[in-house]
Design a protein around this motif. Structure first.
Motif, short mmCIF file in Angstrom:
data_model
loop_
_atom_site.label_atom_id
_atom_site.label_comp_id
_atom_site.label_asym_id
_atom_site.label_seq_id
_atom_site.Cartn_x
_atom_site.Cartn_y
_atom_site.Cartn_z
N THR A 3 0.85 -1.18 0.00
CA THR A 3 0.00 0.00 0.00
C THR A 3 0.89 1.24 0.00
O THR A 3 2.09 1.17 0.28
CB THR A 3 -0.92 0.02 1.24
N GLU A 4 0.26 2.38 -0.31
CA GLU A 4 1.02 3.62 -0.30
C GLU A 4 1.52 3.96 1.09
O GLU A 4 2.65 4.45 1.26
CB GLU A 4 0.15 4.76 -0.85
N ALA A 19 4.49 1.88 1.81
CA ALA A 19 5.65 2.38 1.07
C ALA A 19 6.26 3.59 1.77
O ALA A 19 7.49 3.72 1.84
CB ALA A 19 5.24 2.73 -0.36
N ARG A 20 5.39 4.47 2.28
CA ARG A 20 5.92 5.63 3.02
C ARG A 20 6.60 5.19 4.31
O ARG A 20 7.63 5.76 4.70
CB ARG A 20 4.78 6.61 3.33
#
Length: 446
Positions: A173-174, A177-178
């Motif tokens: 997921t974003e 990733a962050r």
């Protein structure tokens, strides 16, 4: 002045001044004042700076080492790499522990000097009271990771970090990733801080060596020479015996040809004392000198530069047992097994940079109530030993790549590869009139 010369200057000044003070004014009030108010505090601050960075460095390095591997596409390649790493690292630590128990480089220090060496010692944590195999396995899974980190429970922290890395790899997921970028930033900052602390090593080493040698005299240098010899013997046995057997029987390659092809990477590793800095050279050696498949060598060497630290694991095991012998701390086989397990797992979380193993060694010493002041002795010779064990780490990565490459179907021999490429070229030429240029370009890119 280069860092190496600064370190040598710190070693020379600290040891010489300490020996002179011990010979001329042993027990004098002014010498005790200098030790208690100047050199001892300076050395302790340096050691505590290393302790301060242990938890964030281990956590971020382990998580990033696992998360950078795509578990969905590992297959046989990843399984063979991981299995080889665990087996060879275990052999490395066993060699180190065997040599320390047989040669006993830390024994022989007079009891009076040993008591003086323990004076004012401060440890970070206590070893687990129940060291049975069942209790050890249960203790590897923390019920409170914050408590485990605060109490210095290395096994629990390593287990949590590995699980967290696997979870981060599987979560696409974003936000994940962050989070991965944030942990990478934590790793970058921690390694930069470790590098900054290591830059203070000449001062810290001078203070620690002055404190030790002014109390213990020349006896401690004899023990230190025995320690260095034990580490070099262990590294030599593992490199020229274990790696030779591995390359010959598991990789199907002549050990002479292997070491001849690795000589550039070996020289680079020795000069930089950094697996990460040697990675570009190792990749070129694997493809151009050892003729390994690029996709295999890139995967194995990239993962190995962070996770396959055989020389570091061997060094850590020998160092912990040597200092335990030096300070008269008895470690039965059950506790030595814990040391071995931590060294194997800790090798995954060791930064591939000069001095990256020192925080791990400091934490293990604290776990078993071994005075961390002894780390000052190790720091005096660590730069040279770091260069030597980095050679073992990089050579081990290349040996792993040789083993894993043998299982790849297209690596049946360099001559066969050349003939196959030529035949494929002729076939593509025959199809040239039927295939569009874009398709040919796509095949070359693939």
């Amino acid at each position: 002045m280069s860092p190496q010369l600064k370190m040598l200057l710190g070693i020379g000044v600290g040891a010489a001044a300490g020996l002179a003070a011990n010979g001329l004014a042993a027990g004098a009030p002014w010498l005790n004042w200098v030790i208690d108010h100047l050199t001892y505090p300076a050395g302790q601050i340096f050691l505590r700076l290393l302790f301060m960075l242990v938890i964030p460095m281990l956590f971020s390095a382990l998580v990033m080492g696992i998360s950078e591997i795509d578990l969905r596409h590992l297959g046989r390649l990843g399984a063979r790499t991981l299995g080889y790493t665990v087996v060879i690292s275990t052999i490395a630590v066993l060699i180190g522990l065997f040599l320390v128990n047989v040669l006993q480089p830390g024994e022989g220090l007079p009891d009076a000097l040993r008591d003086a060496a323990r004076g004012g010692a401060v440890t970070a944590a206590a070893a687990p009271a129940d060291a049975s195999p069942v209790a050890l396995i249960i203790g590897m899974f923390p019920d409170n990771v914050i408590k485990a980190a605060a109490s210095g429970d290395m096994l629990a922290l390593i287990t949590f970090s590995l699980f967290f890395g696997v979870g981060l790899t599987l979560t696409r997921t974003e936000a994940a990733a962050r989070l991965r970028e944030t942990i990478q930033g934590l790793y970058d900052v921690t390694t930069r801080l470790i590098d900054a602390v290591i830059s203070l090593a000449p001062i810290g080493v001078a203070a620690l060596l002055f404190t030790m040698t002014s109390r213990l005299g020349v006896h401690i240098l004899v023990q230190l020479a025995a320690y260095v010899g034990t580490v070099l013997l262990g590294l030599g046995v593992h490199m020229f015996v274990v790696y030779s057997l591995s390359v010959r029987f598991f990789g199907g390659m002549s050990p002479i040809a292997f070491f001849r092809g690795c000589r550039v990477a070996i020289l680079t590793a020795f000069s930089t004392a950094s697996s990460s800095a040697t990675l570009p050279t190792a990749l070129r050696v694997a493809e151009e000198e050892l003729h390994l498949p690029p996709h295999v060598s890139r995967f194995v060497l990239t993962a190995g530069s962070a996770m396959n630290q055989n020389g570091t694991a061997l060094f850590e095991g020998i160092t912990v047992l040597f200092l335990a012998q030096l300070y008269g701390v008895h470690l039965p086989l059950s506790k030595q097994a814990i040391v071995m397990l931590i060294c194997i797992l800790g090798g995954i979380g060791t930064a591939g940079m000069p001095g990256g193993s020192l925080p791990v060694v400091a934490m293990i010493l604290g776990m078993f109530n071994i005075p961390v002041e002894g780390l000052g002795l190790i720091l005096g010779v660590d730069r040279f030993l770091d260069m030597c064990r980095t050679v073992l780490n990089v050579t081990g990565d290349l040996a792993a790549a040789v083993y894993v490459s043998r299982g790849e179907p297209h690596l049946s021999g360099q001559a066969d590869d050349t003939q196959g490429a030529a035949a494929e070229g002729r076939e593509e030429q025959d199809k040239g009139e039927r295939a569009p240029s874009g398709e040919d370009g796509g095949k070359r890119d693939a």
